[in-house]
Design an enzyme around this catalytic site. Structure first.
Site, PDB file in Angstrom:
ATOM      1  N   ASP A 100      54.797 -14.985 122.218  1.00 13.73           N
ATOM      2  CA  ASP A 100      56.127 -15.150 121.529  1.00 13.73           C
ATOM      3  C   ASP A 100      57.081 -13.974 121.691  1.00 13.73           C
ATOM      4  OD1 ASP A 100      58.185 -15.598 119.639  1.00 13.73           O
ATOM      5  OD2 ASP A 100      56.985 -15.579 117.963  1.00 13.73           O
ATOM      6  N   LYS A 128      56.707 -18.964 124.742  1.00 15.48           N
ATOM      7  CA  LYS A 128      58.155 -19.345 124.151  1.00 15.48           C
ATOM      8  C   LYS A 128      59.242 -18.868 124.959  1.00 15.48           C
ATOM      9  CE  LYS A 128      56.942 -19.753 119.232  1.00 15.48           C
ATOM     10  NZ  LYS A 128      57.028 -19.183 118.085  1.00 15.48           N
ATOM     11  N   ASP A 156      48.073 -21.913 113.251  1.00 14.49           N
ATOM     12  CA  ASP A 156      48.373 -22.223 111.907  1.00 14.49           C
ATOM     13  C   ASP A 156      49.694 -22.149 111.217  1.00 14.49           C
ATOM     14  OD1 ASP A 156      48.331 -19.242 111.889  1.00 14.49           O
ATOM     15  OD2 ASP A 156      47.884 -19.475 109.839  1.00 14.49           O
TER      16      ASP A 156
HETATM   17  P1  5GP Z   1      53.550 -12.186 119.742  1.00 14.92           P
HETATM   18  O1  5GP Z   1      53.038 -10.783 119.296  1.00 14.92           O
HETATM   19  O2  5GP Z   1      53.739 -12.771 121.143  1.00 14.92           O
HETATM   20  O3  5GP Z   1      54.965 -12.242 118.877  1.00 14.92           O
HETATM   21  O4  5GP Z   1      52.786 -13.247 118.919  1.00 14.92           O
HETATM   22  C1  5GP Z   1      51.424 -13.008 118.470  1.00 14.92           C
HETATM   23  C2  5GP Z   1      50.926 -14.200 117.678  1.00 14.92           C
HETATM   24  O5  5GP Z   1      51.856 -14.515 116.797  1.00 14.92           O
HETATM   25  C3  5GP Z   1      50.221 -15.258 118.371  1.00 14.92           C
HETATM   26  O6  5GP Z   1      49.055 -14.994 119.230  1.00 14.92           O
HETATM   27  C4  5GP Z   1      50.220 -16.078 117.296  1.00 14.92           C
HETATM   28  O7  5GP Z   1      48.923 -16.121 116.538  1.00 14.92           O
HETATM   29  C5  5GP Z   1      51.431 -15.937 116.343  1.00 14.92           C
HETATM   30  N1  5GP Z   1      52.441 -16.851 116.831  1.00 14.92           N
HETATM   31  C6  5GP Z   1      53.524 -16.469 117.374  1.00 14.92           C
HETATM   32  N2  5GP Z   1      54.401 -17.842 117.752  1.00 14.92           N
HETATM   33  C7  5GP Z   1      53.786 -18.588 116.917  1.00 14.92           C
HETATM   34  C8  5GP Z   1      54.340 -19.950 116.353  1.00 14.92           C
HETATM   35  O8  5GP Z   1      54.938 -20.557 116.787  1.00 14.92           O
HETATM   36  N3  5GP Z   1      53.409 -20.414 115.670  1.00 14.92           N
HETATM   37  C9  5GP Z   1      52.254 -19.630 115.233  1.00 14.92           C
HETATM   38  N4  5GP Z   1      51.445 -20.666 114.269  1.00 14.92           N
HETATM   39  N5  5GP Z   1      51.752 -18.655 115.426  1.00 14.92           N
HETATM   40  C10 5GP Z   1      52.572 -18.060 116.259  1.00 14.92           C
END
Ligand code: 5GP
Length: 174
Positions: A100, A128, A156
């Site tokens: 994300d 994303k 989740d």
């Molecule tokens: P990041 O550090 O890339 O923003 O995201 C890290 C974590 O956030 C991911 O491994 C996941 O566990 C959670 N996450 C990010 N986007 C989503 C989403 O759309 N849905 C869910 N359930 N978890 C997300």
């Protein structure tokens, strides 16, 4: 909040993991590969992807939590469970459910690079689009999705829906 549109079906996920597994098998043949799953979300991808890798891989897991609200990452990461083993001199592939903001992976890459693996690469089922993130090379990527909050296949909402066999958008229209 309730489960909305199905973005990616179980069949599409299986087909993609088959391709990703074949690419990993090709690239790491003859090498000693350690898969690192990032808990909790990646446990489903890890189980299914690894069964498409035709090599004697080993497994380890890290659990991390990012501070922030239920649906937004803050970039501050806390290690809840570290690896059980040393990774110095090993070929390491991090397996993630979703990229994300990329902040969790950026932190993890930095943290793991210090331990001097022979190689360090990333596999992620979902990426994303339309997110401003630090440059991250995802060597094995599954699907690009719109920047919406999704659940299922390990992901989740409030601890639930990780066991859905597909990926769906969460709908906040009542
Ligand atoms: P990041 O550090 O890339 O923003 O995201 C890290 C974590 O956030 C991911 O491994 C996941 O566990 C959670 N996450 C990010 N986007 C989503 C989403 O759309 N849905 C869910 N359930 N978890 C997300």
């Amino acid at each position: 909040m309730e489960i909305g549109e199905v973005l990616i079906t179980a069949e599409d996920i299986d087909a993609k993991l088959t391709e990703m597994g074949a690419a990993i098998t090709r690239d790491y043949r003859g090498k000693d590969l350690l898969l690192i799953g990032i808990l909790k979300g990646a446990f489903v991808v890890m189980a299914d992807l690894s069964r498409h890798i035709d090599l004697p891989v080993e497994f380890d897991f890290m659990a991390v939590a990012s501070y922030g609200s239920a649906t937004k990452s803050s970039g501050v990461v806390r290690i809840l469970k570290d690896l059980d083993q040393e990774i110095a001199g090993r070929h390491v592939l991090i397996v993630e459910d979703i990229v994300d903001t990329g902040l969790t992976l950026q932190y993890l890459l930095k943290n793991l690079e210090v331990r001097k693996p022979e190689s360090l690469a990333l596999a992620a089922l979902l990426i994303k689009d339309g997110i401003d993130r630090p440059p991250l090379e995802v060597k094995y990527e599954g699907f690009h999705i719109p920047p919406k909050f999704v659940v299922g296949y390990g992901l989740d909402y409030d601890g639930k829906y990780r066991n859905l066999p597909y990926v769906a958008v969460m709908d906040d229209s009542e």
